[in-house]
Motif scaffolding. Structure first.
Motif, PDB file in Angstrom:
ATOM      1  N   LEU A  92       0.822  -1.210   0.000  1.00  0.00           N
ATOM      2  CA  LEU A  92       0.000   0.000   0.000  1.00  0.00           C
ATOM      3  C   LEU A  92       0.857   1.262   0.000  1.00  0.00           C
ATOM      4  O   LEU A  92       0.460   2.291  -0.546  1.00  0.00           O
ATOM      5  N   ASP A 139      -0.599   2.372  -5.966  1.00  0.00           N
ATOM      6  CA  ASP A 139      -1.889   3.049  -5.978  1.00  0.00           C
ATOM      7  C   ASP A 139      -2.977   1.987  -5.880  1.00  0.00           C
ATOM      8  O   ASP A 139      -3.240   1.261  -6.838  1.00  0.00           O
ATOM      9  N   VAL A 140      -3.605   1.893  -4.731  1.00  0.00           N
ATOM     10  CA  VAL A 140      -4.606   0.861  -4.462  1.00  0.00           C
ATOM     11  C   VAL A 140      -5.882   1.531  -3.966  1.00  0.00           C
ATOM     12  O   VAL A 140      -5.842   2.427  -3.108  1.00  0.00           O
ATOM     13  N   ASP A 141      -7.021   1.096  -4.520  1.00  0.00           N
ATOM     14  CA  ASP A 141      -8.316   1.621  -4.085  1.00  0.00           C
ATOM     15  C   ASP A 141      -9.022   0.659  -3.132  1.00  0.00           C
ATOM     16  O   ASP A 141      -9.696   1.097  -2.196  1.00  0.00           O
ATOM     17  N   LEU A 142      -8.889  -0.637  -3.383  1.00  0.00           N
ATOM     18  CA  LEU A 142      -9.637  -1.639  -2.641  1.00  0.00           C
ATOM     19  C   LEU A 142      -8.714  -2.779  -2.227  1.00  0.00           C
ATOM     20  O   LEU A 142      -7.890  -3.250  -3.020  1.00  0.00           O
ATOM     21  N   ILE A 143      -8.876  -3.238  -0.973  1.00  0.00           N
ATOM     22  CA  ILE A 143      -8.113  -4.387  -0.471  1.00  0.00           C
ATOM     23  C   ILE A 143      -9.087  -5.534  -0.238  1.00  0.00           C
ATOM     24  O   ILE A 143     -10.063  -5.393   0.521  1.00  0.00           O
ATOM     25  N   LYS A 159      -8.913   4.159   1.779  1.00  0.00           N
ATOM     26  CA  LYS A 159      -8.948   2.840   1.143  1.00  0.00           C
ATOM     27  C   LYS A 159     -10.193   2.073   1.557  1.00  0.00           C
ATOM     28  O   LYS A 159     -10.646   2.151   2.694  1.00  0.00           O
ATOM     29  N   ARG A 160     -10.735   1.291   0.616  1.00  0.00           N
ATOM     30  CA  ARG A 160     -11.859   0.402   0.915  1.00  0.00           C
ATOM     31  C   ARG A 160     -11.323  -0.991   1.215  1.00  0.00           C
ATOM     32  O   ARG A 160     -10.360  -1.439   0.594  1.00  0.00           O
ATOM     33  N   ILE A 200      -4.947  -0.002   8.468  1.00  0.00           N
ATOM     34  CA  ILE A 200      -5.316   0.685   7.229  1.00  0.00           C
ATOM     35  C   ILE A 200      -6.258   1.857   7.509  1.00  0.00           C
ATOM     36  O   ILE A 200      -6.121   2.943   6.931  1.00  0.00           O
ATOM     37  N   PHE A 251      -4.446   4.787   6.061  1.00  0.00           N
ATOM     38  CA  PHE A 251      -4.997   5.002   4.714  1.00  0.00           C
ATOM     39  C   PHE A 251      -6.522   5.038   4.791  1.00  0.00           C
ATOM     40  O   PHE A 251      -7.202   4.139   4.283  1.00  0.00           O
TER      41      PHE A 251
END
Length: 520
Positions: free
Chosen positions: A45, A49-53, A78-79, A71, A75
């Motif tokens: 992370l 570039d991450v939107d969803l985990i 983040k979802r 998270i 962050f």
């Protein structure tokens, strides 16, 4: 928008199964990477570039619940969606309490996962669009008042294939800003349309932010998706406005561009081109579409008006003469700004040599910024000329005019004093009662109204040309009480002193290049 997903599971075969069996491309999803425990996920992370985990709950070391807690702290945007083979309520309750958006059981149902992905994509798209609009409105407002603007705000980044347009728009209708409209009416009208225009432009994958830059004008920054002709979007919007009874709208567009570092030039391009709308056949046009005017001669146009000033005339004669001038404006393709500049100079020429120069609006050079159309510009011009040409036509009338001229000169020289009608009456040698009747008969206005107009005209000059604070300007022109000064200023100009100063500053920045040498 593309959704970047990080898969977190301690079993590599599970990661591979999720990566290869789910139709991510079909859903607009990119697998940004994989991690096999919580610590590895946090490292990913930090660098991707991450939107969803998508994370398993039970993992050695840092499990999914602890990962979710970290998270949510580091962050928060983040979802997180939890995956688990354990159908236990306590896990789900803890996960949701830690900010997890959904809790899915293994083996994952593809249809259920697709619904979750669609929901998250929609939420993220709405959040990003709102952040974009907020940053864009701040940028537009800074441009409009000449402040330092932030061009490289991260929330203004464009998706691939998109480009920018600046739009300047103007309204004409029941809530337009005519010189006689009250400030509440003007603000309410443009405020109503600001939101509607923004809503109409935010369609089909386009983004738009809209702000008011005057009583009847809008400014928009639009991010266009490039899938269709840009002008179609703006035409559809103006046509929707024009379907409302009594309303009309025009838009001047900048050329298309991608780098915000050049937005000042595109902003000026749209704003400077907007006043050409009276001579444009299309309600949506670019600055490059504006026809070059065929310049009129000010001395030649002054000729027909001089006999009216020297001999006098009735209102119908004056109006017919002015109508003819505006017909020539339209024939010669004069935009609103060019017509206003011409009229300012024409008034100055007509008043040269008069024993008592009038306090003319165009000669002052500011109130024309409130005009929407030829009709309002014409009304302002006629209002300026009426005191010069409409007169009694008898010797008694000339004498009365001379007395009033003398009174007006005295008022203009002493406007900043505690001036009373009795003082002025004594100065010109008439009784107070006769003076009140005389000044109303000749000017059509009461003494106090004239004094307020003289003071406010001087206040406008100070606001436009000096850095005095608002209360200082009020005192300099004869108002001891700040609130009363603001009240009278709004009454006569329909805007507050602060707004007038901003509009005067903007008018100077967007004043068209003079063509006066060609006219003369």
């Amino acid at each position: 928008m593309e959704l970047n997903v990080l898969i977190v599971d301690d079993e590599p075969i599970v990661c591979k199964g999720l990566r290869e069996t789910v139709p991510w491309d079909k859903w607009g999803v990119r697998i940004a990477g994989e991690a096999h425990d919580g610590e590895e996920a946090l490292e990913a992370l930090a660098r991707q570039d991450v939107d969803l985990i998508l994370s398993d709950i039970r993992m050695p070391g840092m499990d999914g619940l602890e990962l979710s807690r970290v998270i949510s702290e580091r962050f928060p945007a983040k979802r997180i969606v939890m995956l688990s083979g354990y159908d236990e309520f306590e896990y789900a309750r803890q996960a949701l309490r830690l900010g997890v958006r959904d809790y899915l059981l293994k083996p994952v149902d593809i249809d259920e996962l697709m619904l979750v992905i669609r929901k998250i994509r929609h939420e993220l798209a709405e959040e990003r669009a709102e952040k974009w609009r907020t940053a864009a409105c701040q940028l537009l407002s800074a441009l409009a008042v000449g402040e330092k603007a932030v061009f490289n705000h991260p929330d203004l980044a464009l998706a691939p294939g998109m480009s920018y347009r600046v739009m300047a728009g103007i309204f004409e209708g029941p809530t337009s800003a005519s010189p006689s409209a009250g400030e509440q009416e003007r603000d309410g009208g443009i405020g109503r349309w600001t939101g509607k225009v923004e809503e109409m432009l935010n369609t089909g994958g386009n983004l738009a932010a809209v702000v008011s830059i005057g009583p009847n004008r809008l400014l928009a920054l639009c991010a266009m998706n490039g899938r269709s002709d840009d002008r179609t979007v703006f035409r559809r919007m103006t046509e929707t406005v024009r379907r409302q009874p009594g309303f009309r709208m025009w838009c001047c567009l900048s050329s298309s561009f991608r780098g915000l570092d050049g937005i000042r030039e595109h902003y000026r391009e749209a704003v400077k081109g907007l006043p050409a709308f009276p001579v444009m056949e299309d309600a949506v046009y670019e600055a490059a579409d504006i026809p070059e005017p065929e310049w009129l001669s000010i001395p030649e146009e002054a000729g027909p008006f001089r006999p009216l000033i020297e001999l006098g005339c009735d209102r119908d004669t004056l109006r017919n003469r002015v109508d003819g001038l505006f017909d020539r404006f339209r024939e010669r393709r004069y935009g609103l700004d060019n017509a206003a500049a011409f009229l300012r100079q024409l008034e100055e020429m007509l008043c040269t040599g008069l024993p008592s120069p009038q306090a003319l609006r165009f000669a002052g050079g500011r109130d024309v910024g409130l005009c929407l159309s030829y009709d309002e510009l014409k009304a302002l011009f006629i209002r300026d000329l009426e005191p010069l040409v409409i007169r009694e036509g008898t010797s008694a009338g000339v004498e009365q005019r001379m007395l009033v001229d003398k009174a007006l000169r005295y008022m203009k020289d002493h406007y900043n004093k505690d001036l009373r009608a009795t003082m002025v009456a004594s100065r010109i040698g008439v009784s107070p009662n006769y003076f009140s009747q005389l000044i109303k008969k000749v000017t059509g206005k009461h003494f106090n109204d004239l004094l307020h107009e003289i003071r406010i005209d001087k206040a406008k000059q100070l606001l436009a040309e000096t850095d005095y604070r608002i209360f200082q300007v009020g005192r300099l022109v004869g108002y001891k009480e700040y609130k009363y000064f603001v009240q009278m200023f709004k009454k006569l100009t329909a805007v507050s002193p602060t707004r007038y100063r901003m509009m005067a500053y903007q008018a100077e920045r967007t004043e068209p290049a003079g063509k006066q040498g060609d006219w003369e």
